[in-house]
Design a protein around this motif. Sequence first.
Motif, PDB file in Angstrom:
ATOM      1  N   UNK A  31      -3.562 -14.595  12.066  1.00 36.44           N
ATOM      2  CA  UNK A  31      -2.257 -14.261  11.951  1.00 36.44           C
ATOM      3  C   UNK A  31      -1.556 -14.225  10.352  1.00 36.44           C
ATOM      4  N   UNK A  32      -2.796 -14.322   9.791  1.00 37.46           N
ATOM      5  CA  UNK A  32      -1.719 -13.868   7.747  1.00 37.46           C
ATOM      6  C   UNK A  32      -1.082 -13.508   8.668  1.00 37.46           C
ATOM      7  N   UNK A  33      -1.151 -12.341   7.903  1.00 38.00           N
ATOM      8  CA  UNK A  33       0.330 -11.049   7.757  1.00 38.00           C
ATOM      9  C   UNK A  33       0.324  -9.912   9.072  1.00 38.00           C
ATOM     10  N   UNK A  34       1.422  -9.813   9.240  1.00 35.88           N
ATOM     11  CA  UNK A  34       2.166  -8.651  11.107  1.00 35.88           C
ATOM     12  C   UNK A  34       2.786  -8.184  10.339  1.00 35.88           C
ATOM     13  N   UNK A  35       2.276  -6.914  10.076  1.00 38.46           N
ATOM     14  CA  UNK A  35       3.912  -5.933   9.692  1.00 38.46           C
ATOM     15  C   UNK A  35       3.863  -4.470  10.526  1.00 38.46           C
ATOM     16  N   UNK A  36       4.451  -3.679   9.702  1.00 34.87           N
ATOM     17  CA  UNK A  36       5.067  -2.127  10.402  1.00 34.87           C
ATOM     18  C   UNK A  36       4.691  -1.500   9.255  1.00 34.87           C
ATOM     19  N   UNK A  37       3.863  -0.325   9.375  1.00 32.97           N
ATOM     20  CA  UNK A  37       3.464   1.117   8.781  1.00 32.97           C
ATOM     21  C   UNK A  37       4.943   2.114   9.907  1.00 32.97           C
ATOM     22  N   UNK A  38       4.665   3.281   9.005  1.00 26.24           N
ATOM     23  CA  UNK A  38       4.988   4.496   9.409  1.00 26.24           C
ATOM     24  C   UNK A  38       4.200   5.732   8.681  1.00 26.24           C
ATOM     25  N   UNK A  39       4.554   6.517   9.788  1.00 28.93           N
ATOM     26  CA  UNK A  39       3.849   8.220   9.452  1.00 28.93           C
ATOM     27  C   UNK A  39       4.566   9.505   9.208  1.00 28.93           C
ATOM     28  N   UNK A  51       4.823  -9.057   7.429  1.00 30.93           N
ATOM     29  CA  UNK A  51       5.552 -10.636   7.899  1.00 30.93           C
ATOM     30  C   UNK A  51       4.639 -11.627   7.388  1.00 30.93           C
ATOM     31  N   UNK A  52       4.504 -12.721   6.405  1.00 36.37           N
ATOM     32  CA  UNK A  52       3.137 -13.425   6.449  1.00 36.37           C
ATOM     33  C   UNK A  52       3.505 -14.979   7.063  1.00 36.37           C
ATOM     34  N   UNK A  53       2.282 -15.800   7.623  1.00 37.67           N
ATOM     35  CA  UNK A  53       2.351 -16.631   7.977  1.00 37.67           C
ATOM     36  C   UNK A  53       2.985 -17.714   6.860  1.00 37.67           C
ATOM     37  N   UNK A  54       3.983 -17.537   6.160  1.00 35.70           N
ATOM     38  CA  UNK A  54       4.624 -18.831   5.193  1.00 35.70           C
ATOM     39  C   UNK A  54       5.532 -18.503   5.193  1.00 35.70           C
ATOM     40  N   UNK A  55       5.726 -17.595   6.012  1.00 38.75           N
ATOM     41  CA  UNK A  55       7.378 -16.667   6.370  1.00 38.75           C
ATOM     42  C   UNK A  55       8.060 -16.501   5.429  1.00 38.75           C
ATOM     43  N   UNK A  56       6.606 -15.763   4.362  1.00 40.80           N
ATOM     44  CA  UNK A  56       7.816 -14.550   3.464  1.00 40.80           C
ATOM     45  C   UNK A  56       7.367 -13.356   3.715  1.00 40.80           C
ATOM     46  N   UNK A  57       8.502 -11.956   3.556  1.00 43.57           N
ATOM     47  CA  UNK A  57       8.888 -10.695   3.794  1.00 43.57           C
ATOM     48  C   UNK A  57       8.656 -10.023   3.253  1.00 43.57           C
ATOM     49  N   UNK A  91       9.668   8.736  12.630  1.00 44.32           N
ATOM     50  CA  UNK A  91       8.160   8.553  11.870  1.00 44.32           C
ATOM     51  C   UNK A  91       7.099   7.964  13.124  1.00 44.32           C
ATOM     52  N   UNK A  92       6.052   8.239  13.378  1.00 41.22           N
ATOM     53  CA  UNK A  92       5.270   6.869  14.108  1.00 41.22           C
ATOM     54  C   UNK A  92       4.978   6.036  13.273  1.00 41.22           C
ATOM     55  N   UNK A  93       5.286   4.560  14.392  1.00 44.93           N
ATOM     56  CA  UNK A  93       5.191   3.049  13.648  1.00 44.93           C
ATOM     57  C   UNK A  93       4.134   2.573  14.223  1.00 44.93           C
ATOM     58  N   UNK A  94       3.720   2.245  12.725  1.00 48.93           N
ATOM     59  CA  UNK A  94       2.172   1.775  13.346  1.00 48.93           C
ATOM     60  C   UNK A  94       2.456   0.280  13.871  1.00 48.93           C
ATOM     61  N   UNK A  95       1.464  -0.951  14.151  1.00 48.66           N
ATOM     62  CA  UNK A  95       1.398  -2.194  13.889  1.00 48.66           C
ATOM     63  C   UNK A  95       0.681  -2.115  12.963  1.00 48.66           C
ATOM     64  N   UNK A  96       0.341  -3.492  12.567  1.00 47.22           N
ATOM     65  CA  UNK A  96      -0.366  -3.588  11.294  1.00 47.22           C
ATOM     66  C   UNK A  96      -0.767  -4.945  11.750  1.00 47.22           C
ATOM     67  N   UNK A  97      -2.760  -5.828  11.353  1.00 47.51           N
ATOM     68  CA  UNK A  97      -2.873  -6.936  11.466  1.00 47.51           C
ATOM     69  C   UNK A  97      -3.644  -6.831   9.739  1.00 47.51           C
ATOM     70  N   UNK A  98      -3.100  -8.055   8.849  1.00 54.12           N
ATOM     71  CA  UNK A  98      -3.485  -7.415   7.749  1.00 54.12           C
ATOM     72  C   UNK A  98      -4.083  -8.801   7.670  1.00 54.12           C
TER      73      UNK A  98
END
Length: 118
Positions: A31-39, A51-57, A91-98
């Motif tokens: 679950x290294x990095x989760x975030x949101x994109x939009x279009x 949000x990265x798993x070390x709590x950086x944003x 926009x349409x917001x998309x969840x992302x797992x990176x």
Amino acid sequence: QVQLEESGGGLVQPGGSLRLSCTASGRIFSLYAMGWYRQAPGKQRELVARHVEDDTTYYEDSVKGRFTISRGDAKNTVYLQMNSLKPEDTAVYYCNLHLPAFTVSDYWGRGIQVTVSS
């Protein structure tokens, strides 16, 4: 397979707030990095917050100070608190797992509509 399920979108007036949620499930190795994109219509998909798993944003410049990204205690859920919403946030917001270390580096949710209008 990894599934990302989003919720919390909708219609809100300018200046209002919404909270988006996304939960990851399935064969998750990281679950290294989760975030949101939009279009938005006619525009390219852009990274809004991560949000990265070390709590950086990371935040896109136009949402700094208005949006806050966070993870749940189980780390497989990511939230996007959106305050002081503007029509240009529509926009349409998309969840992302990176997962940059894996062959498949990105997983996506189906997308959820956010409309800011009076």
